[in-house]
Scaffold this active site. Structure first.
Site, PDB file in Angstrom:
ATOM      1  N   LYS A  14       7.616   6.136  -0.436  1.00 10.57           N
ATOM      2  CA  LYS A  14       8.337   7.389  -0.714  1.00 10.57           C
ATOM      3  C   LYS A  14       7.575   8.056  -1.852  1.00 10.57           C
ATOM      4  CE  LYS A  14      12.390   9.946  -1.056  1.00 10.57           C
ATOM      5  NZ  LYS A  14      13.349  10.455  -0.075  1.00 10.57           N
ATOM      6  N   ASN A  20      20.187  10.166  14.753  1.00  9.85           N
ATOM      7  CA  ASN A  20      20.811   9.023  14.072  1.00  9.85           C
ATOM      8  C   ASN A  20      22.274   8.967  14.509  1.00  9.85           C
ATOM      9  OD1 ASN A  20      21.555   6.989  12.326  1.00  9.85           O
ATOM     10  ND2 ASN A  20      21.672   8.328  10.537  1.00  9.85           N
ATOM     11  N   GLY A  76      19.814  10.543   7.088  1.00 10.53           N
ATOM     12  CA  GLY A  76      19.585   9.149   7.460  1.00 10.53           C
ATOM     13  C   GLY A  76      18.112   8.768   7.526  1.00 10.53           C
ATOM     14  N   LYS A  77      17.268   9.460   6.754  1.00  8.66           N
ATOM     15  CA  LYS A  77      15.834   9.115   6.755  1.00  8.66           C
ATOM     16  C   LYS A  77      15.619   7.687   6.257  1.00  8.66           C
ATOM     17  CE  LYS A  77      14.515  12.480   4.070  1.00  8.66           C
ATOM     18  NZ  LYS A  77      15.787  13.197   3.965  1.00  8.66           N
ATOM     19  N   THR A  78      16.266   7.365   5.136  1.00 10.16           N
ATOM     20  CA  THR A  78      16.066   6.039   4.546  1.00 10.16           C
ATOM     21  C   THR A  78      16.579   4.965   5.498  1.00 10.16           C
ATOM     22  OG1 THR A  78      16.270   6.975   2.346  1.00 10.16           O
ATOM     23  CG2 THR A  78      16.591   4.603   2.524  1.00 10.16           C
ATOM     24  N   GLY A 133       9.718  11.343   3.675  1.00 11.70           N
ATOM     25  CA  GLY A 133       9.636  12.618   2.962  1.00 11.70           C
ATOM     26  C   GLY A 133      10.865  12.813   2.092  1.00 11.70           C
ATOM     27  N   ALA A 134      10.952  13.978   1.452  1.00 12.49           N
ATOM     28  CA  ALA A 134      12.156  14.332   0.686  1.00 12.49           C
ATOM     29  C   ALA A 134      12.778  15.537   1.388  1.00 12.49           C
ATOM     30  CB  ALA A 134      11.786  14.664  -0.757  1.00 12.49           C
ATOM     31  N   ILE A 156      22.918  20.544  16.978  1.00  8.02           N
ATOM     32  CA  ILE A 156      22.121  21.192  18.036  1.00  8.02           C
ATOM     33  C   ILE A 156      21.314  22.339  17.435  1.00  8.02           C
ATOM     34  CG2 ILE A 156      22.257  22.623  20.123  1.00  8.02           C
ATOM     35  CD1 ILE A 156      24.639  20.902  21.034  1.00  8.02           C
ATOM     36  N   ASN A 211      20.106  13.777   3.362  1.00  5.38           N
ATOM     37  CA  ASN A 211      21.284  12.944   3.646  1.00  5.38           C
ATOM     38  C   ASN A 211      21.600  12.790   5.141  1.00  5.38           C
ATOM     39  OD1 ASN A 211      22.976  11.356   2.077  1.00  5.38           O
ATOM     40  ND2 ASN A 211      24.728  12.691   2.491  1.00  5.38           N
TER      41      ASN A 211
HETATM   42  P1  GTP Z   1      17.783  11.712   1.315  1.00  6.75           P
HETATM   43  O1  GTP Z   1      16.597  10.807   1.217  1.00  6.75           O
HETATM   44  O2  GTP Z   1      18.639  11.706   0.081  1.00  6.75           O
HETATM   45  O3  GTP Z   1      17.434  13.095   1.785  1.00  6.75           O
HETATM   46  O4  GTP Z   1      18.800  11.112   2.441  1.00  6.75           O
HETATM   47  P2  GTP Z   1      18.409  10.369   3.789  1.00  6.75           P
HETATM   48  O5  GTP Z   1      18.066  11.387   4.826  1.00  6.75           O
HETATM   49  O6  GTP Z   1      17.386   9.332   3.511  1.00  6.75           O
HETATM   50  O7  GTP Z   1      19.766   9.688   4.203  1.00  6.75           O
HETATM   51  P3  GTP Z   1      20.199   8.157   4.039  1.00  6.75           P
HETATM   52  O8  GTP Z   1      19.418   7.289   4.957  1.00  6.75           O
HETATM   53  O9  GTP Z   1      20.215   7.809   2.591  1.00  6.75           O
HETATM   54  O10 GTP Z   1      21.660   8.226   4.616  1.00  6.75           O
HETATM   55  C1  GTP Z   1      22.616   9.080   4.050  1.00  6.75           C
HETATM   56  C2  GTP Z   1      23.962   8.444   4.043  1.00  6.75           C
HETATM   57  O11 GTP Z   1      24.432   8.199   5.357  1.00  6.75           O
HETATM   58  C3  GTP Z   1      23.966   7.088   3.347  1.00  6.75           C
HETATM   59  O12 GTP Z   1      25.167   6.974   2.631  1.00  6.75           O
HETATM   60  C4  GTP Z   1      23.918   6.089   4.487  1.00  6.75           C
HETATM   61  O13 GTP Z   1      24.571   4.874   4.161  1.00  6.75           O
HETATM   62  C5  GTP Z   1      24.670   6.828   5.580  1.00  6.75           C
HETATM   63  N1  GTP Z   1      24.129   6.504   6.878  1.00  6.75           N
HETATM   64  C6  GTP Z   1      22.966   6.914   7.375  1.00  6.75           C
HETATM   65  N2  GTP Z   1      22.806   6.465   8.622  1.00  6.75           N
HETATM   66  C7  GTP Z   1      23.912   5.747   8.896  1.00  6.75           C
HETATM   67  C8  GTP Z   1      24.349   5.039  10.049  1.00  6.75           C
HETATM   68  O14 GTP Z   1      23.685   4.993  11.080  1.00  6.75           O
HETATM   69  N3  GTP Z   1      25.556   4.433   9.980  1.00  6.75           N
HETATM   70  C9  GTP Z   1      26.327   4.517   8.890  1.00  6.75           C
HETATM   71  N4  GTP Z   1      27.505   3.929   8.885  1.00  6.75           N
HETATM   72  N5  GTP Z   1      25.945   5.169   7.787  1.00  6.75           N
HETATM   73  C10 GTP Z   1      24.759   5.779   7.796  1.00  6.75           C
HETATM   74 MG    MG Z   2      16.371   8.933   1.782  1.00  3.67          MG
END
Ligand code: GTP
Ligand code: MG
Length: 219
Positions: free
Chosen positions: A37, A175, A14-16, A117-118, A153, A12
């Site tokens: 993925k 991010n 922000g990888k996606t 990755g996961a 950090i 969570n």
């Molecule tokens: P997993 O694959 O579940 O491990 O999560 P992840 O690392 O891929 O994170 P993901 O990109 O899904 O982002 C997690 C949450 O943060 C989501 O609800 C996104 O909408 C939010 N998010 C991530 N990056 C940003 C950003 O730069 N701005 C905003 N506003 N929301 C972000």
């Molecule tokens: Mg993801």
């Protein structure tokens, strides 16, 4: 063809989101970029899956690609693959050779393959291997995404030190979601670190062209 494995300091982070930002930038530069993925957990019908988002994205780039081309293992429990697989009493092992072959196939259809990755690097896949092992097996370059929040950090430095101890090159990017907060809470130390580290810690949103350049320069 080049592949970049996108990992993070945690789930969570922000990888996606970062993967799509990178893909958008690379595609805008004429570098045909698609996203995979290979392993996903949390397939419980409640949320849109990362592999579904990636599949939608890929269709804009190459209409021949389906979700089966980019995701090979899906488990219901939102947990590490090790735990999620046991939860469903699934005995079929995750096959790294199969993932490698399927992703190689995909690589032949693009200039750059981004592999999400996961979770983070030490997330267990089975009794023997974790996410870092998968990235290494796939011979992909690596990009590690960090949060910009308080606590980042410690999490980021632990990852940097761990990878350094194993001589594994990696691009690091923060991010940036709340710039004001980041500037006050974390930026002074990251700037100091950047005077010491051989490779800078980037800000994803500001340094996307540098991240792309560094990745494409990896041998
Ligand atoms: P997993 O694959 O579940 O491990 O999560 P992840 O690392 O891929 O994170 P993901 O990109 O899904 O982002 C997690 C949450 O943060 C989501 O609800 C996104 O909408 C939010 N998010 C991530 N990056 C940003 C950003 O730069 N701005 C905003 N506003 N929301 C972000
Ligand atoms: Mg993801």
């Amino acid at each position: 063809m080049k592949s970049l494995f996108i990992t993070a300091t945690n789930t969570n982070i922000g990888k996606t989101y970062s993967t799509h930002l990178l893909a958008d930038y690379m595609n805008s530069q004429g570098i045909k970029t698609i996203i995979a993925k290979p392993i996903e957990t949390g397939d419980n019908g409640n949320e849109i899956l990362d592999c579904q988002r990636h599949s939608q994205y890929n269709l804009k780039i190459d209409q021949s690609l389906s979700i089966e081309d980019i995701n090979f293992y899906r488990y219901k429990l939102p947990a590490s693959p090790f735990v999620a697989k046991k939860y469903e009493n699934i005995s079929t092992e995750i096959d790294f050779d199969m993932i490698y072959q399927k992703l190689s196939n995909l690589e032949s259809k693009c200039d750059v393959l981004l592999i999400e990755g996961a979770g983070g690097l030490m997330v267990p896949i089975n009794e023997e291997y974790n996410m870092l092992d998968l990235a290494r097996f796939l011979k992909a370059s690596m990009c590690l995404i960090s949060s910009d929040k308080l606590g980042m950090i410690n999490d980021l430095v632990l990852n940097i030190e761990f990878l350094k101890s194993k001589n594994i090159p990696c691009i690091y990017a923060i991010n940036l979601i709340n710039e004001e907060n980041y500037n006050t809470i974390s930026k002074p130390y990251i700037e100091y670190l950047n005077t010491k580290l051989p490779n800078p810690i980037y800000i994803l949103q500001k340094d996307i062209s540098k991240i792309t350049h560094d990745f494409l320069s990896f041998s």
